[in-house]
Design a protein around this motif. Structure first.
Motif, PDB file in Angstrom:
ATOM      1  N   CYS A 516      19.188 -43.435 -70.224  1.00 25.04           N
ATOM      2  CA  CYS A 516      18.567 -42.913 -68.993  1.00 25.04           C
ATOM      3  C   CYS A 516      19.234 -43.513 -67.761  1.00 25.04           C
ATOM      4  N   SER A 517      19.490 -44.820 -67.825  1.00 31.64           N
ATOM      5  CA  SER A 517      20.161 -45.479 -66.698  1.00 31.64           C
ATOM      6  C   SER A 517      21.554 -44.902 -66.485  1.00 31.64           C
ATOM      7  N   PHE A 518      22.267 -44.700 -67.600  1.00 28.11           N
ATOM      8  CA  PHE A 518      23.614 -44.134 -67.504  1.00 28.11           C
ATOM      9  C   PHE A 518      23.571 -42.725 -66.904  1.00 28.11           C
ATOM     10  N   THR A 519      22.590 -41.928 -67.324  1.00 28.73           N
ATOM     11  CA  THR A 519      22.467 -40.556 -66.820  1.00 28.73           C
ATOM     12  C   THR A 519      22.207 -40.546 -65.315  1.00 28.73           C
ATOM     13  N   VAL A 520      21.320 -41.450 -64.874  1.00 26.12           N
ATOM     14  CA  VAL A 520      21.014 -41.522 -63.441  1.00 26.12           C
ATOM     15  C   VAL A 520      22.262 -41.878 -62.649  1.00 26.12           C
ATOM     16  N   PHE A 521      22.981 -42.900 -63.106  1.00 24.35           N
ATOM     17  CA  PHE A 521      24.208 -43.299 -62.396  1.00 24.35           C
ATOM     18  C   PHE A 521      25.277 -42.205 -62.458  1.00 24.35           C
ATOM     19  N   LEU A 522      25.311 -41.480 -63.592  1.00 24.48           N
ATOM     20  CA  LEU A 522      26.275 -40.384 -63.725  1.00 24.48           C
ATOM     21  C   LEU A 522      25.989 -39.291 -62.689  1.00 24.48           C
ATOM     22  N   PHE A 523      24.710 -38.934 -62.525  1.00 21.85           N
ATOM     23  CA  PHE A 523      24.340 -37.910 -61.546  1.00 21.85           C
ATOM     24  C   PHE A 523      24.639 -38.379 -60.124  1.00 21.85           C
ATOM     25  N   ILE A 524      24.376 -39.663 -59.857  1.00 25.00           N
ATOM     26  CA  ILE A 524      24.697 -40.205 -58.528  1.00 25.00           C
ATOM     27  C   ILE A 524      26.197 -40.137 -58.280  1.00 25.00           C
ATOM     28  N   GLY A 525      26.988 -40.497 -59.310  1.00 21.83           N
ATOM     29  CA  GLY A 525      28.444 -40.447 -59.185  1.00 21.83           C
ATOM     30  C   GLY A 525      28.943 -39.022 -58.947  1.00 21.83           C
ATOM     31  N   ILE A 526      28.378 -38.058 -59.683  1.00 22.83           N
ATOM     32  CA  ILE A 526      28.772 -36.659 -59.509  1.00 22.83           C
ATOM     33  C   ILE A 526      28.431 -36.180 -58.105  1.00 22.83           C
ATOM     34  N   PHE A 527      27.240 -36.571 -57.631  1.00 19.27           N
ATOM     35  CA  PHE A 527      26.822 -36.170 -56.281  1.00 19.27           C
ATOM     36  C   PHE A 527      27.768 -36.739 -55.228  1.00 19.27           C
ATOM     37  N   LEU A 528      28.114 -38.028 -55.367  1.00 19.35           N
ATOM     38  CA  LEU A 528      29.022 -38.650 -54.393  1.00 19.35           C
ATOM     39  C   LEU A 528      30.410 -38.025 -54.462  1.00 19.35           C
ATOM     40  N   ALA A 529      30.853 -37.685 -55.669  1.00 20.59           N
ATOM     41  CA  ALA A 529      32.177 -37.070 -55.825  1.00 20.59           C
ATOM     42  C   ALA A 529      32.211 -35.692 -55.168  1.00 20.59           C
ATOM     43  N   ILE A 530      31.136 -34.928 -55.376  1.00 18.83           N
ATOM     44  CA  ILE A 530      31.060 -33.590 -54.759  1.00 18.83           C
ATOM     45  C   ILE A 530      31.038 -33.715 -53.247  1.00 18.83           C
ATOM     46  N   THR A 531      30.283 -34.717 -52.754  1.00 18.31           N
ATOM     47  CA  THR A 531      30.191 -34.918 -51.313  1.00 18.31           C
ATOM     48  C   THR A 531      31.526 -35.346 -50.722  1.00 18.31           C
ATOM     49  N   TRP A 532      32.245 -36.208 -51.442  1.00 17.49           N
ATOM     50  CA  TRP A 532      33.515 -36.747 -50.938  1.00 17.49           C
ATOM     51  C   TRP A 532      34.648 -35.746 -51.069  1.00 17.49           C
ATOM     52  N   TYR A 533      34.628 -34.960 -52.153  1.00 20.78           N
ATOM     53  CA  TYR A 533      35.759 -34.061 -52.425  1.00 20.78           C
ATOM     54  C   TYR A 533      35.817 -32.973 -51.359  1.00 20.78           C
ATOM     55  N   PRO A 534      36.976 -32.745 -50.747  1.00 16.44           N
ATOM     56  CA  PRO A 534      37.075 -31.740 -49.679  1.00 16.44           C
ATOM     57  C   PRO A 534      36.810 -30.330 -50.191  1.00 16.44           C
ATOM     58  N   ARG A 535      36.062 -29.572 -49.388  1.00 17.38           N
ATOM     59  CA  ARG A 535      35.772 -28.182 -49.697  1.00 17.38           C
ATOM     60  C   ARG A 535      36.647 -27.271 -48.845  1.00 17.38           C
ATOM     61  N   PRO A 536      36.633 -25.975 -49.092  1.00 21.43           N
ATOM     62  CA  PRO A 536      37.420 -25.074 -48.247  1.00 21.43           C
ATOM     63  C   PRO A 536      36.901 -25.073 -46.805  1.00 21.43           C
ATOM     64  N   LEU A 537      37.773 -24.749 -45.889  1.00 21.67           N
ATOM     65  CA  LEU A 537      37.361 -24.492 -44.514  1.00 21.67           C
ATOM     66  C   LEU A 537      36.514 -23.219 -44.508  1.00 21.67           C
ATOM     67  N   THR A 538      35.398 -23.246 -43.785  1.00 24.70           N
ATOM     68  CA  THR A 538      34.591 -22.026 -43.638  1.00 24.70           C
ATOM     69  C   THR A 538      34.419 -21.724 -42.157  1.00 24.70           C
ATOM     70  N   VAL A 539      34.617 -20.469 -41.804  1.00 26.26           N
ATOM     71  CA  VAL A 539      34.436 -20.010 -40.424  1.00 26.26           C
ATOM     72  C   VAL A 539      33.359 -18.927 -40.454  1.00 26.26           C
ATOM     73  N   HIS A 540      32.249 -19.188 -39.767  1.00 26.33           N
ATOM     74  CA  HIS A 540      31.089 -18.306 -39.806  1.00 26.33           C
ATOM     75  C   HIS A 540      30.954 -17.575 -38.470  1.00 26.33           C
ATOM     76  N   PHE A 541      30.933 -16.270 -38.534  1.00 27.44           N
ATOM     77  CA  PHE A 541      30.618 -15.467 -37.355  1.00 27.44           C
ATOM     78  C   PHE A 541      29.154 -15.062 -37.497  1.00 27.44           C
ATOM     79  N   ILE A 542      28.291 -15.735 -36.745  1.00 21.53           N
ATOM     80  CA  ILE A 542      26.845 -15.614 -36.912  1.00 21.53           C
ATOM     81  C   ILE A 542      26.359 -14.338 -36.230  1.00 21.53           C
ATOM     82  N   ASP A 543      25.414 -13.656 -36.858  1.00 16.01           N
ATOM     83  CA  ASP A 543      24.808 -12.471 -36.244  1.00 16.01           C
ATOM     84  C   ASP A 543      23.801 -12.927 -35.194  1.00 16.01           C
TER      85      ASP A 543
END
Length: 795
Positions: A516-543
């Motif tokens: 359980c401890s490993f799973t919690v730390f694994l999810f935290i690590g995945i979340f931090l990796a997703i947050t840190w990893y660069p995503r595509p540039l998005t340009v929004h033309f809002i209505d």
């Protein structure tokens, strides 16, 4: 009992899921009918051997039934008024609701009608034909001698029929669907003199009488208490926020008490509980007490105007009372599901109504989670555990909905429900008593109103105090359908739902603590990796309707906003606060690094102050021109904001994305040429890898010529200047920048005729793909620097 609860709950959930799926994909009703018949035959065949074996075919039948109901309900009839959208016609019909009259100025009043259409006469035809549906008609009366039409009167009005159209952005409350639920299928605008009353209704109308009575009560409140206090008590009694100070509304929202300002299930439950308490004190007996409570609920619902949310709350209250009479309180889950199912059968589009979603979500939280939450809070004193469990259960039931619509969780609501809610409940009780007594003995009623006013003052003081506490509210991101499903699965699991003998959280920790401890730390690590990893540039033309607002989100989540839209005329609808800021929050933008205003016109800068009031802005780049009222409002809202004057050639870089001003207002060249107005709109280029976006504000032909003289490189995406006006987007300009895509930010049915057909033709000749916010809603481009893709809100 548990089996009955399960059957009804699953049936309701399947019916709702069918409605949702039919709203996502189109289905042929004959095919759905055949599937429904097959499921019915299977269910009957399996029920012949064992009733329990027919469970899943019956649930499948409810699922298909939901799809059929939605498909039929959204099918527009042949004679519907919406078929005449875009045409100038004369319509004949009956005023279907009590008109809403508001004063614009000393001489002008705005009147809103809902007209049940009976006949339509197109301008090009001489014959009137029968029609159906309702029209929302807005009319201005500038002549005091012209009397507005009244409820029930038959009128003829001449004007242009327009489609219903809202702001088509994700996370936005869909007002078009809300109107269609009331069978309002189109809208019109007219001057008072264009409306002719052809027959007067002499029949008695309880709606007119109720509106007159409510108006009298409101005037009585305004005589004995401050205007804001009177507006709050009016909202508590009859619903609506009209006349309430905006800061007060914000404080109620921050503390999680905003639902108190409209008649809801909480009001109905309070009234029913009060009657039952009096009944027990007076020893009236269970049947008599509950009968009085039911009658009081019905009268309260009528007094509040029988609006859809009030009707829903009243029905839920009456079903709860029926369960008490029958001694079947444990059937509350089934009663809730039956209520929801009945309402969805009557009106499938209710599934998309925010009030319906929140009221049933909160009630479901109370029904399914309250007792277990009380058990979890057993270590606290009862006077704290009870109110805390109520708040926590209701909030857990609607958390994904709050995230989707508001992106804001009122942490302080737990304290507010313990400290402020009892005072608010006393205000509701006194207000209702005062209304009843005022109708009989006005002098005594006025005394009660004054006492209520003093309590309202206390409520506002406490609400403002709690709202000012640091971190009183917390940002929560939108999680979508998949995230919501995962959330409710985990919530059900934590609260005791154990399908297939699944172990509970306590059992998991006890048996496999390391895993359980490993799973919690694994999810935290995945979340931090997703947050840190660069995503595509998005340009929004809002209505934002007839205006411009472009949001750039860099690969690491930094936000740059170019223009903010803005309302025209006397409208008090704040585009920045109500449309742009929620859009930013929906996409996780809680701070804007740069706000760039191409120029100070209302349709580009009018929403800036509203955005700044809700979103932190670090720097503002302003055109070097005299500050317009919109820009002045922005600087008053955030006087400490870092203001940067815009110059041609200025640039900055965020996460590898380059922002450059190709042309700025106030340049010596523009001054020398004598350009003014839209001609000197600033032009911004956003570059990332192989692609660039050219945002031209309201630039017209002369400004484009100046830009060409400086030498402007090609771009991938062009934000078309001046909403596609004929005087913009010239052939030389298009030939030079050679855009692959073009975006036109424009309001539906605008009075300017934008975009002009010549502009569309020039873009087509360049083989440029054109996207329009009035047709496709929000338009989002994604790019990794090499590839680029586009998604639209309306497909």
């Amino acid at each position: 009992m548990e089996e009955l609860n399960n059957i009804v709950i699953f049936a309701c959930a399947a019916f709702a899921a069918g409605i949702w799926l039919a709203g996502v994909y189109s289905w042929h009703i004959p095919l759905l009918t055949i599937i429904a018949l097959l499921l019915l035959i299977i269910a009957l065949w399996r029920a012949n051997t064992n009733c329990r074996h027919s469970f899943w075919p019956v649930i499948g039948l409810f699922f298909v039934a939901g799809m059929i109901y939605y498909s039929q309900d959204t099918t527009v009839r042949a004679g519907d008024i919406s078929h005449y959208a875009g045409q100038t016609v004369s319509i004949e019909g009956v005023v279907d609701t009590v008109p809403e009259i508001t004063g614009v100025d000393e001489y002008t009043k705005q009147v809103r009608y809902v007209v049940q259409v009976e006949k339509v006469k197109p301008e090009q035809e001489g014959i009137a034909v029968r029609a159906s549906g309702k029209v929302r008609l807005s009319a201005q009366y500038k002549d005091k001698k012209i009397k507005p039409a009244a409820y029930g009167e038959r009128i003829v009005v001449y004007g242009k029929v327009l489609e219903l159209h809202g702001y088509n952005n994700p996370g936005q409350i869909d007002m078009t669907v809300a109107l269609k639920r009331q069978n309002i299928m189109a809208r019109m605008s007219a001057q008072g003199q264009a409306i002719k009353v052809i027959s007067v209704s002499n029949t008695y109308s309880w709606r007119v009488a109720l509106a007159g009575w409510q108006d009298g009560i409101v005037k009585a409140l305004q005589k004995v208490m401050p205007v804001n206090d009177a507006a709050i008590l009016t909202a508590v009694l009859f619903g609506g926020y009209e006349g309430i100070n905006k800061n007060v509304i914000d404080d109620f929202a921050t503390t999680g008490l905003i639902h108190i300002l409209s008649v809801s299930g909480a009001h109905i439950a309070l009234v029913a509980g009060l009657i039952r308490w009096f009944g027990s004190r007076l020893r009236l007996g269970s049947l008599a007490t509950i009968s009085i409570a039911a009658l009081t609920i019905i009268l309260y619902a009528v007094m509040s105007g029988l609006t859809p949310p009030v009707i829903r709350s009243a029905i839920m209250g009456l079903i709860s009372l029926m369960a008490v009479i029958l001694g079947r309180e444990n059937y509350a889950p089934a009663a809730l599901a039956i209520t929801a199912l009945g309402m969805l059968v009557y009106q499938p589009l209710l599934l998309y109504d925010i009030s319906f979603q929140l009221s049933f979500g909160a009630t479901a939280g109370l029904v399914f989670l309250y007792q277990r939450t009380v058990d979890y809070l057993a270590r606290f004193p009862a006077w704290i555990a009870g109110p805390l469990a109520v708040t926590l259960s209701a909030q857990l039931g609607v958390l994904p909905l709050i995230a989707w619509y508001f992106n804001n969780f009122p942490v302080i609501s737990f304290a507010a429900n313990i400290i402020i809610l009892p005072v608010v409940e006393l205000v509701i009780i006194l207000g209702l008593a005062g209304v009843i007594i005022y109708t009989i003995v006005p002098a005594v009623g006025n005394i009660i109103f004054v006492i209520s006013s003093l309590l309202i003052g206390l409520v506002m003081m406490l609400t403002a105090l709690l709202a000012s506490v640091p971190y009183s509210s917390m940002y929560i991101p939108s999680v979508g359908i998949t995230g919501s499903a995962a959330y409710y699965f985990v919530l059900a699991w934590v609260y005791g739902w154990r399908p297939l003998h699944m172990p509970g959280p306590g059992q998991l920790v006890e048996k496999w603590p390391r895993a359980c401890s490993f799973t919690v730390f694994l999810f935290i690590g995945i979340f931090l990796a997703i947050t840190w990893y660069p995503r595509p540039l998005t340009v929004h033309f809002i209505d934002v309707g007839q205006g411009d607002a472009t949001l750039v989100i860099t690969p690491r989540g930094k936000g740059v906003l170019v223009d903010t839209g803005g309302s025209f005329g006397s409208s008090n609808f704040d585009i920045g606060e109500r449309v742009v800021a929620p859009y930013l929050k929906h996409y996780g933008v809680t701070a804007v690094d740069y706000l760039i205003l191409t120029h100070g016109h209302q349709d580009h800068a009018g929403g800036a102050a509203g955005v700044a009031g809700d979103i932190r802005i670090n720097k503002v780049m302003l055109a070097r021109e005299e500050h317009s009222p919109a820009v002045q409002a922005l600087l008053r809202t955030k006087p400490a904001i870092a203001v940067i004057p815009a110059y041609t050639g200025q640039s900055f870089q965020l996460d590898g994305v380059v922002f450059r001003l190709e042309q700025a207002v106030g340049d010596s060249e523009t001054s020398r040429r004598g350009a003014n107005g839209n001609e000197v709109s600033s032009v911004i280029r956003v570059s990332y890898g192989q692609h660039s976006f050219l945002i031209t504000g309201d630039l017209e032909a002369q400004g484009e010529a100046m830009l060409l003289a400086k030498g402007v490189p090609p771009c991938t995406v062009l934000k078309v200047g001046h909403h596609g006006a004929k005087t913009s987007t010239t052939v030389p300009f298009l030939q030079t920048i050679s855009p692959k895509f073009a975006v036109i930010s424009v309001g539906y049915g605008n009075r300017f005729g934008h975009p002009h057909s010549d502009t569309i033709k020039r873009l087509a000749e360049m083989n440029t793909l054109v996207y329009r916010t009035d047709k496709q809603g929000a338009i989002v481009f994604k790019s990794d620097g090499k590839n680029i893709e586009v998604n639209t809100y309306i497909k």
